[in-house]
Design a protein around this motif. Sequence first.
Motif, mmCIF file in Angstrom:
data_model
loop_
_atom_site.group_PDB
_atom_site.id
_atom_site.type_symbol
_atom_site.label_atom_id
_atom_site.label_comp_id
_atom_site.label_asym_id
_atom_site.label_seq_id
_atom_site.Cartn_x
_atom_site.Cartn_y
_atom_site.Cartn_z
ATOM 1 N N GLY A 189 26.535 -2.205 -19.785
ATOM 2 C CA GLY A 189 26.682 -1.293 -20.757
ATOM 3 C C GLY A 189 27.507 -1.862 -21.963
ATOM 4 N N VAL A 190 27.676 -2.920 -22.182
ATOM 5 C CA VAL A 190 28.156 -3.590 -23.437
ATOM 6 C C VAL A 190 27.017 -4.376 -24.207
ATOM 7 C CG1 VAL A 190 29.815 -5.425 -24.227
ATOM 8 C CG2 VAL A 190 30.402 -4.255 -22.277
ATOM 9 N N PRO A 191 26.894 -4.164 -25.351
ATOM 10 C CA PRO A 191 25.698 -4.921 -26.329
ATOM 11 C C PRO A 191 25.972 -6.180 -26.214
ATOM 12 C CG PRO A 191 27.465 -3.513 -27.522
ATOM 13 C CD PRO A 191 27.500 -3.204 -26.189
ATOM 14 N N ASN A 192 24.942 -6.927 -26.150
ATOM 15 C CA ASN A 192 24.984 -8.333 -26.543
ATOM 16 C C ASN A 192 24.256 -8.937 -27.768
ATOM 17 O OD1 ASN A 192 22.318 -7.950 -25.481
ATOM 18 N ND2 ASN A 192 22.873 -9.182 -23.551
ATOM 19 N N VAL A 193 23.607 -7.801 -28.299
ATOM 20 C CA VAL A 193 22.675 -8.050 -29.343
ATOM 21 C C VAL A 193 23.031 -6.854 -30.535
ATOM 22 C CG1 VAL A 193 20.376 -8.153 -30.757
ATOM 23 C CG2 VAL A 193 20.939 -9.446 -28.475
ATOM 24 N N VAL A 194 22.992 -7.144 -31.891
ATOM 25 C CA VAL A 194 23.138 -6.031 -32.821
ATOM 26 C C VAL A 194 21.794 -6.215 -33.584
ATOM 27 C CG1 VAL A 194 24.250 -5.395 -35.041
ATOM 28 C CG2 VAL A 194 25.572 -6.038 -32.850
ATOM 29 N N ARG A 195 21.223 -5.365 -33.932
ATOM 30 C CA ARG A 195 20.053 -5.260 -34.998
ATOM 31 C C ARG A 195 20.511 -4.620 -36.219
ATOM 32 N NH1 ARG A 195 15.086 -3.586 -32.394
ATOM 33 N NH2 ARG A 195 14.943 -5.697 -31.600
ATOM 34 N N LEU A 196 20.282 -5.417 -37.334
ATOM 35 C CA LEU A 196 20.656 -5.084 -38.783
ATOM 36 C C LEU A 196 19.239 -4.960 -39.840
ATOM 37 C CD1 LEU A 196 23.880 -7.138 -39.297
ATOM 38 C CD2 LEU A 196 23.753 -4.614 -38.156
ATOM 39 N N GLY A 197 19.374 -3.881 -40.709
ATOM 40 C CA GLY A 197 18.493 -3.847 -41.483
ATOM 41 C C GLY A 197 17.045 -3.008 -41.094
ATOM 42 N N SER A 198 17.345 -2.150 -40.107
ATOM 43 C CA SER A 198 16.127 -1.595 -39.708
ATOM 44 C C SER A 198 16.698 0.010 -39.367
ATOM 45 C CB SER A 198 15.383 -1.917 -38.269
ATOM 46 O OG SER A 198 14.726 -1.008 -37.952
ATOM 47 N N VAL A 199 15.625 0.947 -39.616
ATOM 48 C CA VAL A 199 16.162 2.460 -39.411
ATOM 49 C C VAL A 199 15.441 2.785 -37.758
ATOM 50 C CG1 VAL A 199 16.486 3.078 -41.623
ATOM 51 C CG2 VAL A 199 14.077 3.581 -40.601
ATOM 52 N N ASN A 200 14.476 1.830 -37.331
ATOM 53 C CA ASN A 200 13.963 2.259 -36.064
ATOM 54 C C ASN A 200 14.666 1.119 -35.164
ATOM 55 O OD1 ASN A 200 12.269 1.875 -33.720
ATOM 56 N ND2 ASN A 200 10.613 2.686 -35.050
ATOM 57 N N GLU A 260 13.855 0.401 -32.314
ATOM 58 C CA GLU A 260 13.231 -0.628 -31.530
ATOM 59 C C GLU A 260 12.255 -1.701 -32.187
ATOM 60 O OE1 GLU A 260 10.614 2.319 -29.498
ATOM 61 O OE2 GLU A 260 11.963 2.301 -27.818
ATOM 62 N N ARG A 261 12.300 -1.654 -33.606
ATOM 63 C CA ARG A 261 11.551 -2.913 -34.085
ATOM 64 C C ARG A 261 12.073 -3.149 -35.518
ATOM 65 N NH1 ARG A 261 8.204 -0.569 -37.794
ATOM 66 N NH2 ARG A 261 7.712 1.926 -37.505
ATOM 67 N N ASP A 262 11.624 -4.271 -36.260
ATOM 68 C CA ASP A 262 11.933 -4.388 -37.473
ATOM 69 C C ASP A 262 13.424 -5.066 -37.623
ATOM 70 O OD1 ASP A 262 9.543 -3.966 -38.399
ATOM 71 O OD2 ASP A 262 10.045 -1.674 -38.921
ATOM 72 N N GLY A 263 14.207 -5.283 -38.543
ATOM 73 C CA GLY A 263 15.238 -5.734 -38.860
ATOM 74 C C GLY A 263 15.536 -7.210 -38.318
ATOM 75 N N ILE A 264 16.869 -7.723 -38.340
ATOM 76 C CA ILE A 264 17.225 -9.037 -37.762
ATOM 77 C C ILE A 264 18.351 -8.984 -36.798
ATOM 78 C CG2 ILE A 264 18.271 -11.277 -38.553
ATOM 79 C CD1 ILE A 264 17.425 -10.471 -41.598
ATOM 80 N N ARG A 323 26.724 -15.131 -36.620
ATOM 81 C CA ARG A 323 26.846 -15.815 -38.115
ATOM 82 C C ARG A 323 26.889 -14.984 -39.078
ATOM 83 N NH1 ARG A 323 21.743 -14.769 -35.658
ATOM 84 N NH2 ARG A 323 19.995 -13.829 -37.060
ATOM 85 N N ASN A 324 27.032 -15.344 -40.465
ATOM 86 C CA ASN A 324 27.178 -14.429 -41.348
ATOM 87 C C ASN A 324 25.872 -13.701 -41.496
ATOM 88 O OD1 ASN A 324 29.775 -15.362 -41.968
ATOM 89 N ND2 ASN A 324 29.026 -16.996 -43.330
ATOM 90 N N VAL A 325 26.286 -12.314 -42.242
ATOM 91 C CA VAL A 325 25.083 -11.616 -42.277
ATOM 92 C C VAL A 325 24.719 -11.393 -43.872
ATOM 93 C CG1 VAL A 325 24.593 -8.964 -42.508
ATOM 94 C CG2 VAL A 325 25.904 -9.772 -40.620
ATOM 95 N N THR A 326 23.462 -11.727 -44.180
ATOM 96 C CA THR A 326 22.950 -11.497 -45.620
ATOM 97 C C THR A 326 23.008 -9.960 -46.097
ATOM 98 O OG1 THR A 326 21.973 -13.528 -45.389
ATOM 99 C CG2 THR A 326 21.322 -12.332 -47.159
ATOM 100 N N ILE A 327 23.599 -9.837 -47.112
ATOM 101 C CA ILE A 327 23.583 -8.459 -47.818
ATOM 102 C C ILE A 327 22.427 -8.073 -48.669
ATOM 103 C CG2 ILE A 327 24.690 -6.800 -49.028
ATOM 104 C CD1 ILE A 327 26.300 -7.338 -46.391
ATOM 105 N N ASN A 328 21.504 -7.268 -48.328
ATOM 106 C CA ASN A 328 20.225 -7.011 -49.116
ATOM 107 C C ASN A 328 20.096 -5.656 -49.332
ATOM 108 O OD1 ASN A 328 18.833 -6.457 -46.752
ATOM 109 N ND2 ASN A 328 18.538 -8.773 -46.409
ATOM 110 N N ASN A 329 18.845 -5.208 -49.919
ATOM 111 C CA ASN A 329 18.451 -3.766 -49.769
ATOM 112 C C ASN A 329 18.581 -3.065 -48.540
ATOM 113 O OD1 ASN A 329 18.079 -3.694 -52.454
ATOM 114 N ND2 ASN A 329 16.055 -4.246 -52.535
ATOM 115 N N ASN A 330 18.188 -3.884 -47.124
ATOM 116 C CA ASN A 330 18.233 -3.044 -46.117
ATOM 117 C C ASN A 330 19.104 -3.372 -45.397
ATOM 118 O OD1 ASN A 330 15.435 -2.330 -46.413
ATOM 119 N ND2 ASN A 330 14.512 -4.421 -45.667
ATOM 120 N N THR A 331 20.232 -4.131 -45.569
ATOM 121 C CA THR A 331 21.647 -4.407 -44.745
ATOM 122 C C THR A 331 22.546 -4.305 -45.705
ATOM 123 O OG1 THR A 331 20.188 -6.005 -43.415
ATOM 124 C CG2 THR A 331 22.503 -6.055 -43.327
ATOM 125 N N ARG A 332 23.310 -3.477 -45.495
ATOM 126 C CA ARG A 332 24.733 -3.158 -46.469
ATOM 127 C C ARG A 332 25.996 -2.855 -45.621
ATOM 128 N NH1 ARG A 332 20.782 -0.187 -49.728
ATOM 129 N NH2 ARG A 332 21.431 1.806 -48.485
#
Length: 133
Positions: A4-15, A17-21, A48-57
């Motif tokens: 029940g504990v997340p081991n991955v975070v997906r950034l830069g996607s509104v879906n 299940e897909r896209d993002g990093i 690692r550090n997160v790169t801020i861009n149009n999809n990740t803020r």
Amino acid sequence: MSNGVPNVVRLGSVNIERDGIDYDVVRLIKHPHYSNKKNDIGLIELDRNVTINNNTRPACLDQQEELTPNFNVTAIGWGVTEKRGTRQNKTNILMKVGLRVLDEDDCTRAPDPKQICAGETNKVSKSFSFFFI
């Protein structure tokens, strides 16, 4: 997800299940007074550090001391969008809704002082939808 504990975070996607990093979770830091839905906030250390861009803020939190009735707020998230009996409709697309802070008289139950009671009136049935944040 492990136990029940997340081991991955997906950034830069509104879906969800897909896209993002994807970033590996190094450490989760819960609020010291977290209990069920109270003090439901924490920090996540990534690999690692997160790169801020149009999809990740950064998600900016309001710093206002107190939210007064009729103050406009925004709720975002994934998951259940509708319940009908035991059936639930879910979405994998990030949803967003504008709400207004309600006063105690409009809430069907008094929220915890650290929670926000927000919702909207149904003009036809004159009922409220509530969210406790």
